[in-house]
Structures are given as structure tokens and as C-alpha cells.
Scaffold this active site. Structure first.
Site, mmCIF file in Angstrom:
data_model
loop_
_atom_site.group_PDB
_atom_site.id
_atom_site.type_symbol
_atom_site.label_atom_id
_atom_site.label_comp_id
_atom_site.label_asym_id
_atom_site.label_seq_id
_atom_site.Cartn_x
_atom_site.Cartn_y
_atom_site.Cartn_z
ATOM 1 C CE LYS A 116 -3.792 -2.006 2.774
ATOM 2 N NZ LYS A 116 -4.699 -2.587 1.648
ATOM 3 C CD GLU A 200 -4.723 5.459 4.708
ATOM 4 O OE1 GLU A 200 -3.698 5.548 3.827
ATOM 5 O OE2 GLU A 200 -5.789 4.943 4.583
ATOM 6 C CG HIS A 235 -11.729 -2.436 8.578
ATOM 7 N ND1 HIS A 235 -11.863 -1.020 8.483
ATOM 8 C CD2 HIS A 235 -11.034 -2.395 9.802
ATOM 9 C CE1 HIS A 235 -11.850 -0.404 9.610
ATOM 10 N NE2 HIS A 235 -10.977 -1.383 10.375
ATOM 11 N NE ARG A 297 -8.057 -9.536 -4.831
ATOM 12 C CZ ARG A 297 -9.295 -8.904 -4.506
ATOM 13 N NH1 ARG A 297 -10.307 -8.810 -5.250
ATOM 14 N NH2 ARG A 297 -9.116 -8.358 -3.338
HETATM 15 P P1 ADP Z 1 -7.508 -4.079 2.916
HETATM 16 O O1 ADP Z 1 -6.383 -4.206 1.776
HETATM 17 O O2 ADP Z 1 -7.830 -4.819 3.964
HETATM 18 O O3 ADP Z 1 -8.690 -3.917 1.826
HETATM 19 P P2 ADP Z 1 -8.123 -1.145 2.694
HETATM 20 O O4 ADP Z 1 -6.823 -0.160 2.615
HETATM 21 O O5 ADP Z 1 -8.650 -1.309 1.355
HETATM 22 O O6 ADP Z 1 -7.636 -2.434 3.252
HETATM 23 O O7 ADP Z 1 -9.142 -0.770 3.770
HETATM 24 C C1 ADP Z 1 -10.269 -1.663 4.085
HETATM 25 C C2 ADP Z 1 -11.195 -0.568 4.526
HETATM 26 O O8 ADP Z 1 -10.960 0.033 5.652
HETATM 27 C C3 ADP Z 1 -12.103 0.261 3.652
HETATM 28 O O9 ADP Z 1 -12.933 -0.288 2.619
HETATM 29 C C4 ADP Z 1 -12.632 1.150 4.702
HETATM 30 O O10 ADP Z 1 -13.893 0.916 5.128
HETATM 31 C C5 ADP Z 1 -11.703 1.178 5.900
HETATM 32 N N1 ADP Z 1 -10.623 2.338 5.603
HETATM 33 C C6 ADP Z 1 -9.248 2.106 5.094
HETATM 34 N N2 ADP Z 1 -8.696 3.300 4.971
HETATM 35 C C7 ADP Z 1 -9.428 4.306 5.735
HETATM 36 C C8 ADP Z 1 -9.310 5.719 6.127
HETATM 37 N N3 ADP Z 1 -8.320 6.269 5.843
HETATM 38 N N4 ADP Z 1 -10.452 6.160 6.713
HETATM 39 C C9 ADP Z 1 -11.446 5.421 6.970
HETATM 40 N N5 ADP Z 1 -11.581 4.241 6.964
HETATM 41 C C10 ADP Z 1 -10.670 3.417 6.210
HETATM 42 MG MG MG Z 2 -9.384 -3.012 0.023
#
Ligand code: ADP
Ligand code: MG
Ligand code: ADP
Length: 667
Positions: A116, A200, A235, A297
Site C-alpha cells: 500500500k 493515514e 473492514h 484481480r
Molecule cells: P484491505 O487491503 O484490507 O482491503 P483497505 O485499505 O482497502 O484495506 O481498507 C479496508 C477498509 O478499511 C476500507 O474499505 C474502509 O472501510 C476502511 N478504511 C481504510 N482506510 C481508511 C481511512 N483512511 N479512513 C477510514 N476508513 C478507512
Molecule cells: Mg481493500
């Protein structure tokens, strides 16, 4: 078109890929673990090859074995599905090295988007907005705490190698930072073998909005609009829809362009998804969305995009992988109606969504306008503990959002699953939730509404128990010759002829039950018909109520009762209640010396003995009746055997635990 495809996956996605591959005239090759030898996808494929034991790391994650099967079967291509090896650059690389087409992006694109932190840096260069924060390489706690302070609380600590919502911690104040950092790093190390994190800004009122992109190998990149996946638990996505409520054409164009830029930045080819987080406090605004990550994917939720675009994304994947040019440009694409998908899981919302495995005693899906079911299991299969316990994806398409949600709720209501506990009722309540219907929701919606969504432990459904007992009795009537049924068997009836055991008026009996694994007692009342033998009514008392065979049970939809190996599962109000007769002799037999000693279950009077020494008896056969507190308690043979001794006379008062009958058992 490619001549053949090996599907390096299992379950519903393997089935879904095979369906399209067959339509395109491709030969389909399944690989599977021991646990999946009889699975639907194995049956559907033209050929299937065992690659190892159930544990994924010894089968579905074994690049060497999968490549070996691909070479042996001369597979032209490998489709990785989602999860497992789908985002492993080494796998794409191994395919390339062996002259097999990988149905996915080049290894370099997977690698570039794999972490990421690097992905954020990369798309930022392409002028795609990223969530403010620190995504550099320094990992020392003091430095990261300082960065969190600069970003401003609340912040989110995220594993750079993260996926599936793991390794993520929200931190609301500086005092909690160190502990959260430590636990995020520990979880990341355990899950991904990489403890590194980024920090973040935690976006308030977050909406998860992702853009489906498609690229061919000739430099064409388009987007297939957005999906809203804000209904999440831990999440993880629960319900996804397209388009996103509140999305304007301007914002869609801006987000779509950003996604296309991000895909171009890594030389992307094939189907991919750019995930954004949007600050939804004042509706969706073009200056308030940020790149989170790219999934290189096919996504689980791709069917909603298929529904609104009329495209088959797996077909497009195959076409692009075989070198074809995308058959459309951005301007050719349009949104038709609205689509919603629900992920139907074998999990128990009443017990913190614990996965619930075991045999599917019943599995039936409805058909209907705009309804699509993607599943990888059928009735009789086991939901195995080795893999993701998803049973199916239920997808509904309609002209409007309301129509799509109504159809989804209707389809969920008409779906029958018995065996493992499921989230069906929870999903249905979500579809019907007022705020969600009004488009007022964010990623915290589910957590805030657990109770009203029914995700709380509830009492035993007493009515379901009573109806279950009646089902067992009806089943017994059907199974056996009618006359035999009324004096033998584990389901008791007090009337028989050969034992002169007849009374007028209602008679009562105790009935021991197992309800979802817990012991309980019910009372049966039998009403003797005045004439004829077809109208015997049985009433069951349990809890505060009573239910009658003739008035309450028989008029019900028989699909609400699913027989299992030892009882019945009653489906009611979206819940499952499992009822089986309790065999009080299970325990006794274990410490019996090669035989079975039938003891009095309580103080009472031995009112009938139906056997004599030397009689052969069958497991479940009724041997005697003890009456206690005006109730009859039938005693049944715990196993096949021969009567060795009758230790008490009919009519005698017997004490609890007194020896009544001794069996020589065959076991
Ligand atoms: P993963 O790789 O586990 O899918 P993501 O970065 O896509 O991780 O984040 C998964 C979820 O976490 C997102 O769909 C959202 O609901 C929450 N999330 C991620 N980043 C943030 C953020 N900066 N602020 C609020 N919620 C977040
Ligand atoms: Mg994700
Ligand atoms: P109502 O809400 O009208 O009381 P139920 O929710 O009990 O109705 O049942 C509605 C339909 O859903 C019935 O046809 C039943 O077969 C089915 N059903 C009920 N509970 C479940 C369940 N746990 N799993 C699957 N299907 C169920």
C-alpha cells in the site's frame, strides 16, 4: 480464443469462471484439495486434478503443483480468481516463464500495487489524490507517533502488506498510539510476514467507493463505473451496489479518470479495481475522495458491475489475456439500472458472526426477474472449516435502487439454508434498513446498528421447538407402519394393542430433547380419537405455550422443516432451531459392562414392560414405560441386542437410577 484454462481456485468463483469458459468453447481444468474432491466446481470442469491436502498452503497456494498440472494438461491459460494466488507476482511470473497465459495483469503491475505504501507513492505521481498521511519507510514508533500528530487524530494505522481488513487500527488520541501500533505490527507480521505499517488520516463518515477498470495490452484503458461497498463489518464488505447512491455524473467522471490514470501508471492489463475512500459528511464531493489501494484481480463483487453494464467481465478477461483489443471505448459504456449483491455466509450473527461449518441439509435459491445466484455448493455438501465460509452471492438487478433492494430482500427471504447458521436474516434486515434505503450510510453503519439488525444473542424459539417435535412425530408416523409407529420407536406414543396399554382421554408423556445441543424437556399430550385412526392429535408443551399437530403444525409450509440425521431443523423468522430426541441412555451405555442397563430416569411407577428375557430388540424399540408426576416416560433400547433380565415387575414403584432391564448388546 484461448484453447483451455486451468482455474487455480475453488468454490463459487471457480464455478463462475468455468461457466464463461465453457460458453467460449474452452476446455476447463480444475485443481482441488482433498476436501473439495466432490465439490461443484470439480464436477463442472472437464477435468479435475488433486493438488494436495485441505490446508490451502499445501494445495491452493502451491505454485509448483499448480504449474505442474498446467504443463501436464497443456493448459493454455490459468485464471487465478480472487484470493489465494491471484495477487502474487511470483505466480504470474511462473506462468509467464512456462509459456502459460496468466489471466490477469503482468507480474510487474501486481508488484507495483502489492504494497500500500509504494502504491500510494506511485499513484500520487500520477496526480491521483491519496489519503493524507505518512507512507514512507521509517518505522520507529517515536517518528510514527510524531507523524500521526501532524496528520491529526483520528488516524488509521495500516499494514503496508495488508488485505482483508487485517493489520488495521483506528487511533483516536496520542495516548493510545503506541499500543495500537504494536498490535497492528504484530497482526501484520502474523498475517503477512511483514510488520511494516503506514499512518493515514482516518476519514470521517467514510464511504468505500471503488472503480472497476479494464485495460487491454494495446494501451486502451476504460472504467466500468463505480461500486459502493460501504456496508462493511470489520473492514470487510457485506453488501455492495452499483452505482453509488449520491454519485453525480461529474464526480463519476473525475473518479473514473483518476482510476484510469492509476491503472496507466503501472502498465495495467486486464480487470482491476481502484479503491477509494470518500468523506461522506456532506454527500459525495469531488474534492473529498482519496486512493486507498488497487486490487489487481477480479473482485468478489464484480457481478453488480456486470448487471449494470451488461458485460461478462470474465469473458473480457479472457479476450484481453489472449491479446484482443477491448471491444468498446469509454463513450460506448452506460449504466443500466441498479444492482446490489449480498454475501451469504455460513456464520452466526447471534454469536459474533462466528463461522458455522457443517453439512448443508437444505439449500434452495429462488429464481426471479433480475435475480442472479453465484454459488459453489449444493444441498448435501459440507461447509468446510478450511476455507472462506461463503455459501453464495445473491445479486439483484432492477430499474431503480429501490427495485433492486426489494428484489434482493425478496430473494433472501425465499432462500432456504439449513445446517450451518447463516447471515440471511441479517442481510435481509440490512436491505430493509430505513437509513440505508435513504442512502444515508457509511462504513460504520453496520456497527452502529447491530442490535436492530438482529445480531444479538436471542432466546430459544419455543414455538419452533414445539413445531419441531411435531415434525419428528409426523415423520415417525410416515416412516413406519402406522400401527407400529404408535407403540414403538424413539418417538413415543402410548397406544398399542398387544400390551393392553390403553386409556381413554388425553395422556401425557415426557419427551427429552436436544435443542441446538442443549438438553431440555417437553411434554406431549395425546388425544385419543373417538373413532377412526387418522385423527390422533398430539400437542406439545414447551416454554409458555402449546402447539397442536392438527391445528398448528400440519397447515405450515413443509419447506420450513428440514430433517437431519438425528432430528429436524425448523426455519422460522429467519432463524434455525435444531431439535432432536435426546437419548438418555447414550451415557449409560458407555459405562455398561458389555451390555446396556436401562435404569429408571426418575422416581415413579413402572407401568408397562413390553419385552421378556430372550427377546431380540432393535435400537430405538420401546421396552417399558415409567410414570412419574402424572407423566409417562418411555424407555427405549439404546442399541440392538437381546433382553438378558427384567429387574422389576410392572406396577412396582421404582427409585431414580434403579435397574429395570438389562440388555446383552451386540456391540
Ligand atoms: P484491505 O487491503 O484490507 O482491503 P483497505 O485499505 O482497502 O484495506 O481498507 C479496508 C477498509 O478499511 C476500507 O474499505 C474502509 O472501510 C476502511 N478504511 C481504510 N482506510 C481508511 C481511512 N483512511 N479512513 C477510514 N476508513 C478507512
Ligand atoms: Mg481493500
Ligand atoms: P415470517 O417472517 O412471515 O414469519 P419466516 O421468516 O418464518 O416468515 O419465513 C419466511 C420464509 O423464509 C419461509 O418460507 C421459510 O421457509 C423461510 N425461512 C425462514 N427461516 C429461514 C432460515 N433460517 N433459513 C432459510 N429459510 C428460512
Amino acid at each position: 480464443m484461448l484453447e483451455s484454462v486451468l482455474i487455480a481456485n475453488r468454490g463459487e468463483i471457480a464455478c463462475r469462471i468455468i461457466r464463461t469458459a465453457k460458453r467460449l468453447g474452452m476446455r476447463t481444468i480444475a485443481v482441488h484439495s482433498d476436501a473439495d474432491a466432490d465439490a461443484l466446481f470439480v464436477q463442472m470442469a472437464d477435468e479435475a486434478h488433486l493438488i494436495g491436502p485441505p490446508a490451502a498452503r499445501e494445495s491452493y497456494l502451491r505454485i509448483d503443483r499448480i504449474i505442474e498440472v498446467a504443463k501436464r494438461t497443456r493448459a493454455a491459460s490459468i485464471h487465478p480468481g480472487y484470493g489465494f494466488l491471484s495477487e502474487r507476482a511470483e505466480f504470474a511470473q511462473a506462468c509467464a516463464e512456462n509459456g502459460i497465459v496468466f489471466v490477469g495483469p503482468p507480474a510487474s503491475a501486481i508488484k507495483a500495487m502489492g504494497l500500500k505504501d509504494a502504491a500510494k507513492a506511485l499513484v500520487q505521481q500520477a496526480h491521483v489524490p491519496v489519503v493524507p498521511g505518512y507512507h514512507g519507510s521509517k518505522q520507529d514508533p517515536d517518528f510514527l507517533r510524531q507523524k500521526a500528530y501532524e496528520v491529526g487524530y483520528p488516524v488509521l494505522i495500516k499494514a503496508v502488506a495488508g488485505g482483508g481488513g487485517k493489520g488495521m487500527r483506528r487511533v483516536d488520541k496520542a495516548a493510545d498510539f503506541d499500543a495500537a501500533l504494536e498490535s497492528a505490527q504484530r497482526e501484520a507480521q502474523n498475517a503477512f510476514g511483514d510488520p511494516r505499517v503506514l499512518v493515514e488520516k482516518y476519514i470521517l463518515s467514510p464511504r468505500h467507493i471503488e472503480i472497476q477498470v479494464f485495460a487491454d495490452s494495446h494501451g486502451n484503458v476504460v472504467h466500468l463505473f463505480e461500486r459502493d461497498c460501504s456496508l462493511q463489518r470489520r473492514h470487510q464488505k457485506v453488501i455492495e451496489e452499483a452505482p453509488a447512491p449520491g454519485m453525480t455524473p461529474e464526480m463519476r467522471a473525475i473518479m473514473g479518470k483518476a482510476a484510469v490514470e492509476a491503472a496507466r501508471a503501472v502498465g495495467y492489463v486486464g480487470a482491476g479495481t481502484i479503491e477509494f475512500i470518500a468523506d461522506g459528511r456532506e454527500g459525495l464531493r469531488p474534492d473529498r475522495f482519496y486512493f486507498m489501494e488497487m486490487n489487481t484481480r477480479l473482485q468478489v463483487e464484480h457481478p453488480v458491475t456486470e448487471a449494470i453494464t451488461g458485460l461478462d467481465l470474465v469473458e473480457l478477461q479472457f479476450r484481453v489475456a489472449s491479446g484482443e483489443t477491448l471491444p468498446f471505448t469509454q463513450d460506448d459504456l452506460a449504466i443500466h439500472g441498479h444492482a446490489v449483491e449480498a454475501r451469504l455466509y455460513a456464520e452466526d450473527p447471534e454469536r459474533q458472526f462466528l463461522p458455522s461449518t457443517g453439512k448443508l441439509w437444505a439449500l434452495e435459491f429462488p429464481e426471479g426477474d433480475g435475480i442472479r445466484i453465484d454459488t459453489g455448493v449444493e444441498a448435501g455438501d459440507d461447509v468446510s472449516p478450511y476455507y472462506d465460509p461463503m455459501i453464495a452471492k445473491v445479486i439483484a438487478h432492477g430499474a431503480t435502487r429501490d427495485e433492486a433492494l426489494d428484489r434482493l430482500a425478496g430473494a433472501l427471504g425465499d432462500t432456504i439454508v439449513a445446517g450451518p447458521k447463516t447471515n440471511i436474516a441479517f442481510l435481509k434486515k440490512l436491505c430493509e434498513a430505513k437509513e440505508f434505503r435513504a442512502g444515508q450510510f457509511d462504513t460504520g453503519f453496520i456497527d452502529r446498528n447491530m442490535d436492530s439488525l438482529g445480531a444479538i444473542q436471542r432466546e430459544t424459539d419455543a414455538e419452533a421447538v414445539r413445531l419441531g417435535v411435531l415434525k419428528l412425530i409426523e415423520h415417525e408416523f410416515e416412516e413406519r407402519n402406522y400401527k407400529a409407529a404408535i407403540y414403538e420407536g424413539p418417538v413415543p406414543s402410548p397406544w398399542g394393542e398387544h400390551d393392553a396399554f390403553q386409556l381413554a382421554g388425553p395422556r401425557r408423556q415426557g419427551f427429552s430433547l436436544n435443542i441446538d445441543g442443549e438438553r431440555a424437556d417437553a411434554t406431549l399430550e395425546w388425544s385419543r380419537p373417538v373413532s377412526g385412526d387418522s385423527e390422533i392429535d398430539v400437542a406439545v408443551r414447551f416454554g409458555d405455550g402449546v402447539s397442536h399437530l392438527l391445528d398448528d403444525y400440519l397447515p405450515l409450509d413443509p419447506r420450513r422443516f428440514v430433517l437431519t440425521d438425528d432430528g429436524v431443523i425448523v426455519l422460522s423468522h429467519g432463524r434455525q432451531t435444531r431439535v432432536s430426541p435426546h437419548d438418555p441412555f447414550d451415557v449409560d451405555l458407555e459405562h455398561a459392562d458389555g451390555g446396556g442397563t436401562i435404569k429408571a430416569p426418575m422416581h415413579g411407577k413402572l407401568i408397562a414392560v413390553f419385552v421378556k428375557p430372550g427377546d431380540k430388540v432393535e435400537k430405538g424399540q420401546r421396552l417399558a414405560v415409567v410414570e412419574a408426576m402424572k407423566m409417562e416416560h418411555p424407555l427405549v433400547a439404546p442399541s440392538d441386542g437381546e433382553v438378558a433380565e427384567i429387574a422389576a415387575e410392572p406396577g412396582a414403584q421404582v427409585a431414580e437410577g434403579a435397574r429395570l432391564i438389562v440388555l446383552k448388546t451386540d456391540a
